[in-house]
Design an enzyme around this catalytic site. Structure first.
Site, mmCIF file in Angstrom:
data_model
loop_
_atom_site.group_PDB
_atom_site.id
_atom_site.type_symbol
_atom_site.label_atom_id
_atom_site.label_comp_id
_atom_site.label_asym_id
_atom_site.label_seq_id
_atom_site.Cartn_x
_atom_site.Cartn_y
_atom_site.Cartn_z
ATOM 1 N N ASP A 326 36.300 39.457 32.603
ATOM 2 C CA ASP A 326 35.292 38.919 32.085
ATOM 3 C C ASP A 326 33.629 39.534 33.415
ATOM 4 O OD1 ASP A 326 34.144 36.851 31.494
ATOM 5 O OD2 ASP A 326 33.257 35.352 33.193
ATOM 6 N N ASP A 613 37.417 33.275 34.943
ATOM 7 C CA ASP A 613 36.372 31.643 36.075
ATOM 8 C C ASP A 613 36.179 30.782 35.357
ATOM 9 O OD1 ASP A 613 34.027 33.030 35.187
ATOM 10 O OD2 ASP A 613 33.513 33.397 37.094
ATOM 11 N N ASP A 617 37.654 31.009 29.466
ATOM 12 C CA ASP A 617 38.838 32.016 29.535
ATOM 13 C C ASP A 617 40.112 31.387 29.939
ATOM 14 O OD1 ASP A 617 36.434 34.310 30.250
ATOM 15 O OD2 ASP A 617 36.207 33.143 32.032
#
Length: 891
Positions: A326, A613, A617
């Site tokens: 990410d 996080d 996700d």
């Protein structure tokens, strides 16, 4: 698709009057119909069912069979050890599986406790669990969204949606928008508000269109709740090995017993020998050794800020060849930062760190206006308010123009708040004996209401050339994925109304800001690439911004290597899977896209790690081979769905963890090859003696004893061998390769043949040394006792010495350091001491049918025992010379 319908259509479909809301009676009826606004999980498995599920494994079956056999032959200590191994592994599995269920529980905790709703014509505060479809929810700054809403009213409304979209900047909302495209990404649904996101600015009202599991958060919970019990590469290898060894031990029993039957040997003695050899052929300590090695690896990894939740994940890390990361907060710092400012004729890079920087005259005016025209605060390293405005206040701090000082000196007396139509914000502040208007916002809108410009401290007419210059610099910054803000001002001698503030302004310049990459990540990505690992960026942010960060970090080279969520939807699963290797950046993606991306990479045989996080996700963290959550900024949901948590949120830690994982797998492989070489040597010893019609060189108890002392300490010591310094210079291991790939199987066979042959040679030497002639009848008891003692010590000693050579498949023991693994040296010394104890203490010697050896015989057996080690080192040397010649010829 509520986002594609008008406000009137939505209220009619949900049968509610927005001005009065639902009645109490109607709300109660809908609560019974739709249920509580609470995320649900599948029923939990009982501890008993979890425990027995851990026993469904071929290697476990083999171990249980070995336990039964050892009980049958009276070796109760061995049976207890085997059963303890099975029990410990099952308990570890139960604990790890129980932890996995915390992901959905963490999601449940994210639902907000209280909500403001309009019912019976009044605004009431109720428990969020009681919110139902059709409820009119009141929104203001600082309040969480209790369910998915179609907005009915919005006034400068901004909502922080980074947990769902990955964007670090709050989304602007407009209730009047309608999105007709059914594939509109979450981040672009400006007329919607989603459960568990946060209102950061403005106010609004919305009608509940989805609750509980029907919300976007609920969709994530459903994905997390699906069963995904795919085995890790290590588990697959162990299962495969268990099947092979299971069939092997059955074959050994049948073969040896059959040959003995044909030869007319003592059937009971041969039955015990066959059973003992079959038990010896199974490295029953393997499961325990693997568990111990992984557990010690987990301890080491915790010291480098990586907390591993599932033991097999340590090994799986070693075969990772794709890291899907990410962007926001993982590759970047998750905070907007001003990196460039431009006053006419002066472009400056302000991404440098430091304090008390000196601005130019125009630059000082630009920064002062930006700070005063902001509502954010920044004190002691902590900011509150809109991330964009926090970045402006931080910029002021760099130049010693603190917001608190400026506010004291230039008190705000009026303002014209930001409006999404104007795209401007203005404040009126005290300036000497008069006042000054400070305005910030979209530069094109500013230019329309400005008549002059500040150039080198002087106010000059705003010409078309100056406008063109500002717009060109704005375009250049935008192309570099920077978010651009313009700033202007005007002086006035008296108070003016808000609607008169934004007229006849003086343009000062522009600033460009971005969520910058973490400083240490670039080197980590370079190291990962050298190790054959491909980094991939997956983000909900805009394409240009994502590609700019990816280029700077070395993840991508051009925008052609990027793909948006909308473009993914246009491809079939097969087309997407075929083209997946062409892309390095995926932007504007939803949680479903992330899972699709991970699956596409896995379909090509890759071992995929996903870092993240946010709540968005969590599904991809679960579906990846290794899910890595951030410990500091990570949500509980992400941590619950992950296999590993980084306590420092540092991408570099992932690379270090991969290195540790590679070394751990190599160590496990060393232990397996060592154990199989030793056990093969025992099988060869007994099998060849039967084929040659020799007396049996080793008794059942001797076989079990040797199996015990060589399967335990040396194998564990190999499992904690210091890591190979060159391990990250090699490509990731093919996840499909077996333990025997890369010549490991050949080495195991060579080692086993050498150990077995030398044990037989020692037995032959012992018999002939005592005057026995083969073919002249049975040996005497004294001759057999002496020969078996020689074979007993050589078999154990050769295995102990051989463990040194197994430490590295290509480097000599002197190159890696003979004493670099003192635990192994200690295990070898302890092994010889135990052998000496068994043959020298009368009680034990009688139990094992051996006797003490004189000093000269010890020299002989040690000479025999060293041969497998020496031969293996010679093979390494020859292979090294051959490789150097091949390399020289290729050059």
């Amino acid at each position: 698709m509520w986002f594609s319908k008008s406000k009137d259509d939505v209220t009619k479909e949900l049968n509610v009057n927005p001005s009065t809301g639902l009645t109490t009676q109607e709300a109660k009826a809908r609560l019974e119909k739709y249920g509580l606004n609470k995320l649900k999980g599948k029923p939990k498995k009982s501890l008993i069912s979890l425990f027995f599920a851990q026993l469904k494994d071929m290697l476990i079956y083999v171990l249980l069979a070995a336990a039964v056999i050892t009980i049958f032959i009276g070796e109760y200590v061995d049976s207890i050890i085997i059963l303890l191994v099975v029990l410990i592994n099952a308990v570890i599995g139960v604990v790890q599986e129980a932890k996995a269920e915390k992901a959905v529980e963490a999601l449940q905790k994210m639902t907000t406790p209280k909500s403001l709703v309009r019912r019976d014509g009044e605004v009431k505060e109720i428990n969020s669990e009681e919110v139902v479809p059709g409820d009119i929810v009141i929104l203001d700054a600082g309040r969480f969204i209790p369910a998915d809403l179609r907005l009915l009213e919005s006034a400068n409304l901004q909502i922080e949606e980074s947990a769902l979209t990955g964007e670090s900047v709050p989304s602007n909302k407009d209730a009047d928008d309608i999105h007709e495209d059914p594939k509109t990404p979450i981040g672009d649904k400006s007329n919607m508000a989603f459960m568990s996101t946060l209102v950061t600015y403005g106010r609004g009202e919305g009608i509940v269109v989805a609750t509980a599991m029907e919300t976007e958060i609920g969709t994530i919970a459903k994905i997390l709740d699906e069963d995904n019990d795919e085995l890790t590469p290590l588990q697959k290898r162990l299962e495969e090995l268990g099947k092979v060894l299971g069939y092997l031990c059955i074959g050994i029993c049948v073969l040896i017993f059959g040959i003995a039957l044909l030869q007319g040997r003592d059937l009971f003695e041969m039955f015990l020998t066959a059973i003992s050899l079959a038990v010896a052929a199974i490295p029953e300590g393997l499961a325990a050794i693997v568990a111990i090695v992984l557990a010690l690896g987990v301890t080491r990894m915790s010291k480098i800020n990586a907390i591993v939740k599932k033991l097999p994940a340590v090994e799986t890390l070693g075969s990772v060849n794709i890291i899907c990361s990410d962007k926001t907060g993982t590759l970047t710092q998750n905070k907007m930062t001003v990196v460039k400012n431009y006053t006419i004729g002066n472009l400056k890079d302000v991404s440098v760190t430091g304090e008390n920087l000196t601005p130019s005259t125009d630059e000082a005016e630009l920064i002062r206006s930006l700070v005063l025209c902001s509502d954010a605060t920044y004190e002691n390293g902590e900011g509150t308010g809109d991330p964009t405005e926090i970045a402006l206040v931080v910029l002021g701090d760099k130049y010693n123009m603190k917001k608190s000082d400026l506010n004291t000196k230039h008190k705000r007396v009026s303002e014209n708040p930001f409006d999404s139509d104007r795209k401007l914000m203005s404040t009126l502040n005290v300036e000497g004996s008069g006042y000054r208007v400070h305005t910030k916002g979209a530069i094109d809108n500013l230019l329309k209401i400005s008549t002059t410009a500040l150039v080198d401290g002087k106010v000059v007419p705003l010409t078309e050339n100056l406008k063109s210059d500002l717009l060109t610099k704005t375009e250049e910054m935008s192309d570099g994925a920077l978010r651009v803000l313009g700033v202007a001002y005007k002086d006035t001698t008296s108070m003016i109304a808000p609607e008169d503030m934004e007229k006849d302004l003086t343009v000062i310049g522009i600033v460009g800001m971005i969520d910058p990459p973490r400083l240490e990540v670039k080197d980590s990505i370079k190291e990962a690439k050298l190790a054959g690992i491909t980094p991939i960026m997956i983000t909900g942010d805009h394409k240009n911004t994502a590609v700019a960060i990816a280029k700077e970090l070395g993840i991508a080279e051009s925008i052609e290597q990027s793909l948006t969520g909308a473009e993914i939807d246009e491809l079939s699963d097969e087309e997407f899977s075929d083209k997946i290797n062409n892309y390095r950046v995926f932007a504007r993606v939803s949680p479903e896209h992330k899972v699709k991306i991970v699956r596409a990479f896995k379909a090509h045989g890759n071992i995929v790690s996903m870092t993240g996080d946010g709540v968005n996700d969590a599904p991809s963290l679960k579906y990846a081979d290794i899910g890595v959550a951030m410990g500091i900024t990570g949500t509980d949901v992400a941590k619950g769905a992950s296999d590993m948590i980084l306590t420092d949120d540092n991408f570099t830690t992932i690379v270090n963890a991969i290195e540790e994982g590679r070394n751990i797998y190599n160590n496990i492989k060393k232990s397996v090859i060592f154990l199989l070489s030793c056990n093969l040597g025992e099988v060869i010893t007994v099998l060849l003696s039967i084929i040659f019609k020799w007396p049996i060189p080793l008794t059942a108890t001797q076989l079990l004893w040797i199996n015990l002392i060589t399967d335990a300490l040396p194998a564990i010591a190999l499992g904690v061998d210091p890591g190979d310094k060159d391990v990250m210079k090699k490509k990731p291991r093919n996840p499909k390769e077996s333990f025997f790939a890369g010549g490991a199987g050949v080495r195991a066979v060579i080692g086993g043949v050498l150990i077995g042959s030398l044990t037989l040679l020692a037995f032959y030497f012992g018999l002939t040394e005592r005057g026995y002639l083969f073919g002249a009848g049975d040996p005497t008891e004294e001759q057999l006792l002496y020969a078996r003692t020689m074979a007993f010590v050589v078999l154990a000693g050769s295995q102990l010495f051989y463990s040194l050579s197994v430490r590295n498949s290509s480097k000599s023991i002197f190159k890696i350091g003979l004493f670099s693994n003192m635990k192994l040296i200690g295990a070898i010394i302890v092994g010889f001491i135990l052998q000496e104890v068994v043959i020298s203490i009368p009680v034990l010697a009688n139990a094992f049918n051996v006797h003490n050896l004189p000093l000269n015989d010890w020299a002989i057996v040690l000479g025999f025992a060293l041969i497998p080690l020496i031969v293996n080192e010679i093979i390494k040397f020859i292979m090294k010379i051959r490789e150097e010649k091949e390399e020289a010829n290729s050059n």
